[in-house]
Design an enzyme around this catalytic site. Sequence first.
Site, PDB file in Angstrom:
ATOM      1  N   GLN A  17      36.157  15.553 -95.784  1.00  0.00           N
ATOM      2  CA  GLN A  17      35.708  16.569 -96.736  1.00  0.00           C
ATOM      3  C   GLN A  17      36.658  16.557 -97.915  1.00  0.00           C
ATOM      4  OE1 GLN A  17      35.583  20.566 -95.233  1.00  0.00           O
ATOM      5  NE2 GLN A  17      34.293  21.253 -96.886  1.00  0.00           N
ATOM      6  N   PHE A  18      36.227  15.977 -99.018  1.00  0.00           N
ATOM      7  CA  PHE A  18      37.116  15.852-100.165  1.00  0.00           C
ATOM      8  C   PHE A  18      37.498  17.211-100.728  1.00  0.00           C
ATOM      9  CE2 PHE A  18      33.393  16.612-102.651  1.00  0.00           C
ATOM     10  CZ  PHE A  18      33.841  17.086-103.852  1.00  0.00           C
ATOM     11  N   THR A  19      36.707  18.218-100.507  1.00  0.00           N
ATOM     12  CA  THR A  19      37.013  19.535-101.075  1.00  0.00           C
ATOM     13  C   THR A  19      38.248  20.157-100.453  1.00  0.00           C
ATOM     14  OG1 THR A  19      35.481  20.579 -99.538  1.00  0.00           O
ATOM     15  CG2 THR A  19      34.633  20.043-101.716  1.00  0.00           C
TER      16      THR A  19
END
Length: 88
Positions: A17-19
Amino acid sequence: MNRDVQDVQGGVLVVSQFTLYGDTRKGRRPSFVQAAPPEQAEHLYEYFLEATARHGVPVAHGVFGAHMQVHLVNDGPVTLLLDSPGSG
């Protein structure tokens, strides 16, 4: 808090999850400029999965970069923020 995942014969769920690397030190909106490029991030994700499995820990995971809906129940008294030296 004194036992690791192997001690309790547990497993891990790894979600890319890049966030999770949203830097909000300036302004109100997160910046992702310091996040790894997708190719590098996917390599690191795969490396982490393999390294965890090599230690005998059962690993469940999603597909890197895919849209996923993950439902979970947090079972514990703490939330941990993982960081590394020099990341901010």
